[in-house]
Design an enzyme around this catalytic site. Structure first.
Site, PDB file in Angstrom:
ATOM      1  N   TYR A  35     -15.128  37.812 -24.691  1.00 43.27           N
ATOM      2  CA  TYR A  35     -15.383  38.858 -23.691  1.00 43.27           C
ATOM      3  C   TYR A  35     -15.676  40.209 -24.335  1.00 43.27           C
ATOM      4  CZ  TYR A  35     -10.224  39.991 -23.482  1.00 43.27           C
ATOM      5  OH  TYR A  35      -8.914  40.331 -23.720  1.00 43.27           O
ATOM      6  N   GLU A  36     -16.312  41.072 -23.546  1.00 44.49           N
ATOM      7  CA  GLU A  36     -16.836  42.368 -24.005  1.00 44.49           C
ATOM      8  C   GLU A  36     -17.882  42.211 -25.110  1.00 44.49           C
ATOM      9  OE1 GLU A  36     -16.327  44.736 -22.195  1.00 44.49           O
ATOM     10  OE2 GLU A  36     -14.587  43.987 -21.096  1.00 44.49           O
ATOM     11  N   GLY A  37     -18.651  41.142 -25.023  1.00 46.39           N
ATOM     12  CA  GLY A  37     -19.712  40.901 -25.997  1.00 46.39           C
ATOM     13  C   GLY A  37     -19.257  39.933 -27.064  1.00 46.39           C
TER      14      GLY A  37
END
Length: 590
Positions: free
Chosen positions: A430-432
């Site tokens: 998550y978050e890239g």
């Protein structure tokens, strides 16, 4: 000392010897900031982490958040813990003074946040998202939006979220389809967002959603995305939560880990449209959201350190108590005496210390950038994908080692080792994802400036390596030898990237993961080497740390140099080979 505050001495060492917190306070006239204050703050945070948050961690894993009557109900005990967190003023630590914050440096907030995530990562995600919303509003919100929403977000009275992902728009935000229709001075938001962390709960009187959506006349792609503030409850004339907005959670994901953190599918505008307010200018929402995303990326990297530290402490305690076999005198032997167990514990400890050094160094650069230091701004932009990518990848190894130290008991849920491993697995996603961080590092952070920031960083590492070599101390010279060998490969990679990868986007993408991991191990090794050098200087004078601690810093730095730094060279050699075999098979052959 409580177990979840165990790393506080190392945190103070990093703040003192690597960050230079007192000097930073003097440079920027931060009259309320000092190393002594940091020591007290970290110890007090450790008490809340240990006594309140940590006991809820296993319970949250067993009984996660639930969706009941269109409302998300958090794990029992979480609301009370959150209120204690707010009442003790922790939410305000780094917020601007003009909006009720304490105005302390971001790096000190990072040291405190490490403890929250170590104790209970699922819980700590809620205030983490709120801090990101605060950053975005400070940077891009109008005076009116700031006055109406910032004080309550900073105090923790209200929570914040980030709404990017949609069913057909994951990492490709150009595919965002959520619509925003003008309605006087406000907008009606319609659409669906998925994977929204803490998208709904009952712990705060309001939740402030930051939402990406498209205006009717917006251009296609990422250039047509705007950012909107959408409150769960609309504010009345007194600025208090009133009517329920047209936004709700319609489902919760059933996840591998972080069960107590509700991951929501949010529906906006099922009826008349959710009322939202434009942040900044139209069609610039993606740029604005990157303020929040970059904050989150560093925070997720910190989670990698936090869950690793929690796993290390658990493994250390178990290794001291668990006996296996006897010695010649018939005495039972604790497994911590066996070489392979000691190897695993040293890998965990040195990995945690390297991650802490990098996380705090990057956080301090954020503070310097806020005070106008352009070199620090460029450095923290370079560090961000490394913090997010490398630290979360290393967390997979460290939390897995915890299970290995426990042996068969680690594979049994009751010990808790498995939970840390499962919780950590989301971090490189998550978050890239790590792949996205790697592409960002090789493209936007290296090739785009022709390697300028990279070159400055490698030059600084070279200078520090030479200082180590000149000490005459065998341990420091051994560390310098390993660091020098890794630096030589990194410099070869720099030349290779600038001559070959810039002309071949597929090649740059193919080697990007190895480039990120090389830089992660190299940065970790460099900062551990600096720590060893500083420890040596401290041992020659009166110091606050004591000889055993300082000798330990040199020991973990040497282990990192011997155990982890060769990986930097391995990743570098892989890059120099070009990885041409990546596309050796056709899709049908895979």
């Amino acid at each position: 000392m409580t177990i979840y505050n165990a790393p506080h001495q190392d945190a103070i060492f990093v703040l003192d010897q690597l960050v230079g917190l007192d000097q930073m306070a003097a440079d920027y006239q931060l009259e309320d900031t000092s190393l002594e204050l940091a020591d007290v703050v970290i110890q007090e945070a450790g008490k809340l982490a240990s006594d309140v948050l940590a006991p809820l961690n296993a319970q949250g894993d067993k009984q996660g958040a639930q969706l009941v009557d269109n409302k998300v109900v958090q794990t029992p005990g979480y609301a009370e813990a959150y209120q204690q967190y707010v009442e003790n003023g922790w939410a305000t630590l780094t917020g601007p003074v003009e909006f009720g914050g304490q105005g302390l440096p971001h790096v000190l907030g990072t040291a405190v946040n490490e403890l929250w995530h170590s104790a209970n990562m699922a819980f700590a995600l809620c205030p983490m998202l709120s801090q990101g919303a605060v950053e975005a509003l400070i940077a891009h919100g109008s005076d009116e939006l700031q006055q109406r929403y910032l004080a309550q977000l900073i105090s923790g009275e209200w929570a914040g979220t980030m709404n990017l992902t949609e069913p057909n728009a994951g990492s490709d935000l150009a595919a965002v389809a959520c619509k925003a229709t003008p309605d006087g001075e406000q907008y009606r938001i319609r659409g669906q967002k998925i994977f929204i962390t803490w998208g709904d709960h009952q712990m705060t009187s309001n939740i402030i959603h930051l939402v990406l959506a498209r205006l009717p006349d917006a251009p296609a792609g990422v250039k047509g995305i705007s950012l909107f503030l959408v409150p769960k409850f609309l504010l009345d004339d007194q600025g208090q939560p009133g009517e329920l907005n047209d936004v709700r959670c319609i489902s919760l994901e059933h996840k591998l880990g972080i069960h107590a953190s509700p991951t929501c599918t949010m529906s906006f505008g099922d009826n008349d449209g959710a009322i939202g307010y434009l942040i900044g200018e139209p069609n610039k929402g993606l740029n604005y959201m990157f303020t929040m995303m970059n904050h989150a990326r560093q925070a997720v990297g910190l989670q990698g350190l936090s869950i690793s530290e929690r796993a290390y402490q658990q493994a250390l305690a178990f290794a001291k108590e668990r006996t296996q076999g006897t010695n010649k005198e018939g005495r039972k032997i604790a497994i911590i005496e066996y070489p392979d167990v000691r190897r695993m514990l040293m890998a965990m400890k040195s990995g945690c210390e390297a991650m802490r050094a990098l996380a705090f160094t990057a956080a301090a650069d954020i503070d310097r950038a806020h005070h106008g230091d352009q070199a620090a701004k460029a450095r923290v932009e370079f560090f961000t994908p490394i913090v997010k990518g490398w630290m979360t990848e290393l967390a997979q190894e460290v939390t897995s080692l915890n299970i290995q130290v426990h042996g068969g008991m680690g594979f049994v849920e009751e010990t808790g080792a498995a939970q840390h491993y499962r919780d950590a697995r989301i971090l490189p996603i998550y978050e890239g994802t790590t792949g996205i961080q790697a592409l960002d590092l090789v493209g936007r952070k290296t090739l785009s400036d022709n390697g300028a920031v990279l070159g400055q960083l490698l030059a600084e590492m070279q200078t520090d390596t030479q200082q180590l070599s000149l000490t005459g101390e065998p341990t420091l010279i051994a560390i310098a030898t390993e660091l020098e060998a890794s630096l030589e490969v990194a410099q070869q990679v720099q030349d290779w990237l600038l001559t070959k990868a810039s002309a071949d986007r597929k090649l740059a993408g193919t080697i990007s993961f190895d480039y990120l991991m090389m830089m992660g191990y190299l940065c970790g090794g460099w900062l551990m080497a600096k720590s060893a050098l500083q420890a040596s200087e401290q041992m020659s004078q009166d110091n606050r740390y004591g000889t055993p601690f300082l000798q330990g810093k040199q020991g973990t730095a040497q282990f990192f140099a011997e155990h982890y730094l060769p990986r930097a060279r391995q990743h570098g050699q892989t890059i120099l080979g070009g990885l041409t075999s990546t596309f050796a098979l056709t899709i049908d052959q895979l």
